[in-house]
Design a protein around this motif. Structure first.
Motif, PDB file in Angstrom:
ATOM      1  N   GLY A   1      15.898  -6.647   0.685  1.00  0.00           N
ATOM      2  CA  GLY A   1      14.534  -7.095   0.897  1.00  0.00           C
ATOM      3  C   GLY A   1      14.041  -6.796   2.300  1.00  0.00           C
ATOM      4  N   LYS A   2      14.913  -6.993   3.288  1.00  0.00           N
ATOM      5  CA  LYS A   2      14.522  -6.698   4.665  1.00  0.00           C
ATOM      6  C   LYS A   2      14.297  -5.199   4.864  1.00  0.00           C
ATOM      7  CE  LYS A   2      16.805 -10.674   6.807  1.00  0.00           C
ATOM      8  NZ  LYS A   2      17.906 -11.138   7.695  1.00  0.00           N
ATOM      9  N   GLU A   3      15.176  -4.387   4.292  1.00  0.00           N
ATOM     10  CA  GLU A   3      14.997  -2.940   4.398  1.00  0.00           C
ATOM     11  C   GLU A   3      13.694  -2.519   3.717  1.00  0.00           C
ATOM     12  OE1 GLU A   3      18.385  -1.000   2.801  1.00  0.00           O
ATOM     13  OE2 GLU A   3      19.691  -1.470   4.517  1.00  0.00           O
ATOM     14  N   ASN A   4      13.421  -3.111   2.563  1.00  0.00           N
ATOM     15  CA  ASN A   4      12.190  -2.774   1.854  1.00  0.00           C
ATOM     16  C   ASN A   4      10.958  -3.180   2.678  1.00  0.00           C
ATOM     17  OD1 ASN A   4      10.779  -1.989  -0.744  1.00  0.00           O
ATOM     18  ND2 ASN A   4      10.110  -4.116  -0.584  1.00  0.00           N
ATOM     19  N   TYR A   5      11.042  -4.352   3.308  1.00  0.00           N
ATOM     20  CA  TYR A   5       9.919  -4.803   4.143  1.00  0.00           C
ATOM     21  C   TYR A   5       9.695  -3.833   5.299  1.00  0.00           C
ATOM     22  CZ  TYR A   5       7.006  -7.780   7.066  1.00  0.00           C
ATOM     23  OH  TYR A   5       5.972  -8.266   7.842  1.00  0.00           O
ATOM     24  N   ASP A   6      10.784  -3.401   5.931  1.00  0.00           N
ATOM     25  CA  ASP A   6      10.644  -2.464   7.061  1.00  0.00           C
ATOM     26  C   ASP A   6      10.048  -1.138   6.607  1.00  0.00           C
ATOM     27  OD1 ASP A   6      11.738  -4.372   8.696  1.00  0.00           O
ATOM     28  OD2 ASP A   6      13.788  -3.570   8.577  1.00  0.00           O
ATOM     29  N   VAL A   7      10.473  -0.654   5.441  1.00  0.00           N
ATOM     30  CA  VAL A   7       9.933   0.608   4.920  1.00  0.00           C
ATOM     31  C   VAL A   7       8.435   0.466   4.635  1.00  0.00           C
ATOM     32  CG1 VAL A   7       9.986   2.181   2.940  1.00  0.00           C
ATOM     33  CG2 VAL A   7      12.122   1.436   4.007  1.00  0.00           C
ATOM     34  N   LEU A   8       8.066  -0.642   3.992  1.00  0.00           N
ATOM     35  CA  LEU A   8       6.643  -0.849   3.672  1.00  0.00           C
ATOM     36  C   LEU A   8       5.806  -1.073   4.927  1.00  0.00           C
ATOM     37  CD1 LEU A   8       6.953  -3.121   0.509  1.00  0.00           C
ATOM     38  CD2 LEU A   8       6.400  -0.690   0.593  1.00  0.00           C
ATOM     39  N   LYS A   9       6.401  -1.669   5.953  1.00  0.00           N
ATOM     40  CA  LYS A   9       5.672  -1.843   7.217  1.00  0.00           C
ATOM     41  C   LYS A   9       5.401  -0.487   7.861  1.00  0.00           C
ATOM     42  CE  LYS A   9       4.062  -4.403  10.620  1.00  0.00           C
ATOM     43  NZ  LYS A   9       3.622  -3.304  11.505  1.00  0.00           N
ATOM     44  N   ARG A  10       6.404   0.390   7.847  1.00  0.00           N
ATOM     45  CA  ARG A  10       6.178   1.729   8.394  1.00  0.00           C
ATOM     46  C   ARG A  10       5.166   2.495   7.555  1.00  0.00           C
ATOM     47  NH1 ARG A  10      11.868   1.542   8.988  1.00  0.00           N
ATOM     48  NH2 ARG A  10      12.125   2.822   7.111  1.00  0.00           N
ATOM     49  N   GLN A  11       5.240   2.298   6.234  1.00  0.00           N
ATOM     50  CA  GLN A  11       4.286   2.972   5.346  1.00  0.00           C
ATOM     51  C   GLN A  11       2.855   2.507   5.631  1.00  0.00           C
ATOM     52  OE1 GLN A  11       4.869   5.394   3.305  1.00  0.00           O
ATOM     53  NE2 GLN A  11       2.890   5.515   2.257  1.00  0.00           N
ATOM     54  N   LEU A  12       2.693   1.197   5.880  1.00  0.00           N
ATOM     55  CA  LEU A  12       1.362   0.684   6.212  1.00  0.00           C
ATOM     56  C   LEU A  12       0.871   1.272   7.540  1.00  0.00           C
ATOM     57  CD1 LEU A  12      -1.078  -1.152   5.789  1.00  0.00           C
ATOM     58  CD2 LEU A  12       0.259  -3.028   6.813  1.00  0.00           C
ATOM     59  N   ASP A  13       1.755   1.343   8.529  1.00  0.00           N
ATOM     60  CA  ASP A  13       1.355   1.914   9.819  1.00  0.00           C
ATOM     61  C   ASP A  13       0.929   3.370   9.673  1.00  0.00           C
ATOM     62  OD1 ASP A  13       1.951  -0.515  10.943  1.00  0.00           O
ATOM     63  OD2 ASP A  13       3.950   0.076  11.652  1.00  0.00           O
ATOM     64  N   GLU A  14       1.691   4.122   8.871  1.00  0.00           N
ATOM     65  CA  GLU A  14       1.341   5.530   8.666  1.00  0.00           C
ATOM     66  C   GLU A  14       0.027   5.652   7.900  1.00  0.00           C
ATOM     67  OE1 GLU A  14       4.598   7.324   6.672  1.00  0.00           O
ATOM     68  OE2 GLU A  14       6.031   6.983   8.329  1.00  0.00           O
ATOM     69  N   THR A  15      -0.144   4.800   6.894  1.00  0.00           N
ATOM     70  CA  THR A  15      -1.379   4.838   6.106  1.00  0.00           C
ATOM     71  C   THR A  15      -2.584   4.492   6.983  1.00  0.00           C
ATOM     72  OG1 THR A  15      -0.150   4.186   4.123  1.00  0.00           O
ATOM     73  CG2 THR A  15      -2.531   3.915   4.063  1.00  0.00           C
ATOM     74  N   GLN A  16      -2.416   3.486   7.846  1.00  0.00           N
ATOM     75  CA  GLN A  16      -3.500   3.089   8.733  1.00  0.00           C
ATOM     76  C   GLN A  16      -3.850   4.220   9.702  1.00  0.00           C
ATOM     77  OE1 GLN A  16      -5.206  -0.024   8.709  1.00  0.00           O
ATOM     78  NE2 GLN A  16      -6.598   1.176  10.007  1.00  0.00           N
ATOM     79  N   ALA A  17      -2.827   4.901  10.211  1.00  0.00           N
ATOM     80  CA  ALA A  17      -3.075   6.004  11.142  1.00  0.00           C
ATOM     81  C   ALA A  17      -3.796   7.156  10.449  1.00  0.00           C
ATOM     82  CB  ALA A  17      -1.751   6.475  11.737  1.00  0.00           C
ATOM     83  N   ARG A  18      -3.393   7.467   9.241  1.00  0.00           N
ATOM     84  CA  ARG A  18      -4.048   8.564   8.517  1.00  0.00           C
ATOM     85  C   ARG A  18      -5.453   8.168   8.086  1.00  0.00           C
ATOM     86  NH1 ARG A  18       0.050  11.061   4.186  1.00  0.00           N
ATOM     87  NH2 ARG A  18      -1.665  12.578   4.082  1.00  0.00           N
ATOM     88  N   PHE A  19      -5.647   6.868   7.817  1.00  0.00           N
ATOM     89  CA  PHE A  19      -6.996   6.404   7.517  1.00  0.00           C
ATOM     90  C   PHE A  19      -7.901   6.538   8.738  1.00  0.00           C
ATOM     91  CE2 PHE A  19      -9.964   2.782   7.877  1.00  0.00           C
ATOM     92  CZ  PHE A  19     -10.824   3.091   6.835  1.00  0.00           C
ATOM     93  N   ASP A  20      -7.330   6.252   9.914  1.00  0.00           N
ATOM     94  CA  ASP A  20      -8.126   6.331  11.132  1.00  0.00           C
ATOM     95  C   ASP A  20      -8.613   7.745  11.416  1.00  0.00           C
ATOM     96  OD1 ASP A  20      -7.788   3.630  11.481  1.00  0.00           O
ATOM     97  OD2 ASP A  20      -6.094   3.839  12.866  1.00  0.00           O
ATOM     98  N   VAL A  21      -7.835   8.745  10.956  1.00  0.00           N
ATOM     99  CA  VAL A  21      -8.265  10.133  11.194  1.00  0.00           C
ATOM    100  C   VAL A  21      -8.967  10.702   9.975  1.00  0.00           C
ATOM    101  CG1 VAL A  21      -6.441  10.523  12.885  1.00  0.00           C
ATOM    102  CG2 VAL A  21      -6.022  11.053  10.469  1.00  0.00           C
TER     103      VAL A  21
END
Length: 472
Positions: free
Chosen positions: A152-172
């Motif tokens: 669960g912790k690994e999954n949370y970390d993966v999804l957190k990175r995925q959200l950060d990447e998605t937010q960055a790509r949304f910003d551009v």
């Protein structure tokens, strides 16, 4: 209860602290079994109950020996003033009685008590197996929940990175707000799942404390279980000869059979030998016993002629009790067949599920990595990446569930077979032997008359020899 709560909270706090500062010494399944075997209150209570049952044999065997009683009395009579004589008399009496023949009742009573003791030993084996099964179940549950929390912790970390990447790509301008919202929703769901996993781990730790006696910290992988049968037929054969519940029922049937003979003995004659000595004298002159003492000896033969149906009712009652116990043996035998069948099916199904889930995890891992790469080159959408990660996590959780289910089912199969015991699982452990206590008390109060009386009374005992399947 308060002490247990403090122990649990202290253990959990200690586990959390040790997990934060670094690795700790691991605890093995053998350690947990040894601690529960020595300290588990359920097992300790069963042992005490068996020691109490051992005393019933001593009490039954006491009927073969004599009884000796002593009594003293003083009486006083208030006569009128003109009376001249003894107003107070003191008497001493000593009596002994020995039953020589009781129509098989004495012998049957001893046989019934011995069978009860042996049935109790099998019940104790069953309790031991259940406690060890509980230890294995909660030990593997804690390990499963620890692994689920890690996933669960690994999954949370993966999804957190995925959200950060998605937010960055949304910003551009590469992705839409919908993609960001999808990532945020999956991250929130992962956070809730992580909280549930932590709660489940805390529940399993609490159960571990209750059964083992201390809080778990770092648990080693459980070792392979010994003596697992290769085929269902071997498991069934072993269970039919060694299952503790079935053997306990057989011994209980033997005890019920002996009690039929005990009830029948109430219809037959009884021969008793008695001897006594009595002395009486004035209280103020008790030293002068020359002409006031007497010794007696009595050989008494009694036959019941009429009891208003009481003795016959006892025979019928004992006979029906024996019939019921014979049916109980058959019920226990059928239960053994059912338990072997269900545990074998559960074990083989979980084993197949483990192999399938291992392949599922491997394929889901490859798929998740591939979908992630394809999204980066524009071939996959954000939701497909999130779905792939969720499928991987589900496969990993299914795998650890299947692995635990296989191990627990195998331990339960050993329990049904009668092979789940501390000496098998933890070689070198100091085993509790109920026979040792029985041997220490069975001859308490023994007299040399007993072997003779046993032979005399045994000639009328119709219960026969008590024979049942011995544990191999």
């Amino acid at each position: 209860m308060f002490k247990l709560s403090r122990l649990l909270m202290a253990g959990l706090s200690f586990a959390a602290m040790m997990g934060a500062v670094g690795p700790v010494s691991a605890e093995s399944l053998a350690d947990a079994i040894s601690m529960a075997y020595a300290n588990n209150p359920t097992l300790q209570r069963a042992r005490a109950q068996q020691r109490a049952t051992d005393e019933t044999y001593v009490q039954a065997r006491a009927g073969l020996g004599p009884t000796v009683d002593a009594s003293a009395s003083t009486d006083y009579t208030d006569y009128d003033q003109d009376f001249v004589g003894t107003r107070s008399t003191t008497a001493l009496n000593l009596s002994a009685n020995q039953t020589l023949f009781a129509s098989g009742g004495l012998s049957a009573s001893v046989k019934a008590a011995e069978a009860d003791v042996r049935s109790g030993r099998e019940d104790l084996r069953a309790v031991e197996a259940q406690v060890l099964s509980d230890v294995i179940s909660v030990y593997t549950a804690v390990r499963r929940d620890q692994e689920a929390l890690r996933i669960g912790k690994e999954n949370y970390d993966v999804l957190k990175r995925q959200l950060d990447e998605t937010q960055a790509r949304f910003d551009v301008g590469e992705l839409t707000r919908t993609d960001v919202a999808q990532s945020q929703a999956r991250l929130a769901a992962s956070s809730a799942s992580l909280a549930r996993a932590q709660a489940q781990l805390d529940v399993s730790r609490a159960q571990y404390v209750a059964i083992v006696g201390q809080a778990p910290v770092a648990l080693d992988a459980p070792p392979p279980l010994p003596n697992l049968p290769a085929t269902f037929d071997l498991a069934l054969d072993r269970a039919e000869g060694n299952n503790p519940q079935l053997n306990a029922a057989k011994w209980a049937e033997a005890a019920a059979r002996a009690r039929v003979s005990l009830a029948k003995s109430g219809l037959g004659p009884r021969v008793t030998l008695g001897a006594g000595y009595g002395a009486s004298a004035p209280t103020d002159d008790f030293k002068n016993l020359d002409s006031r003492d007497a010794a007696t000896a009595t050989l008494r033969f009694t036959v019941p002629l009429f009891s208003a149906g009481y003795n016959s009712s006892r025979v019928r009652q004992a006979a029906e009790g024996h019939n019921a116990q014979k049916i109980t043996v058959e019920l226990a035998r059928r239960s053994v067949v059912q338990d072997v069948s269900s545990t074998w099916a559960n074990m083989t199904a979980a084993r197949s599920a483990t192999l399938a889930n291992q392949e599922q995890v491997r394929a889901a891992q490859v798929a998740a990595e591939g979908v992630k790469y394809e999204q980066q080159v524009g071939l996959r959408t954000n939701i497909e990446v999130l779905n792939a990660e969720q499928e991987l996590r589900s496969a990993q959780l299914a795998l650890i569930d299947a692995q635990r289910a296989e191990y627990v089912a195998a331990s339960q199969l050993l329990g049904v077979m009668g092979d789940l015991n501390a000496t098998t699982l933890t070689p070198g452990v100091e085993a509790y032997d109920p026979v040792k206590n029985f041997d220490s008390v069975k001859r308490k109060g023994f007299t040399p008359f007993e072997p003779v009386i046993r032979v005399l009374d045994g000639t009328a005992d119709s219960s026969g020899e008590i024979v049942t399947t011995r544990r191999q």
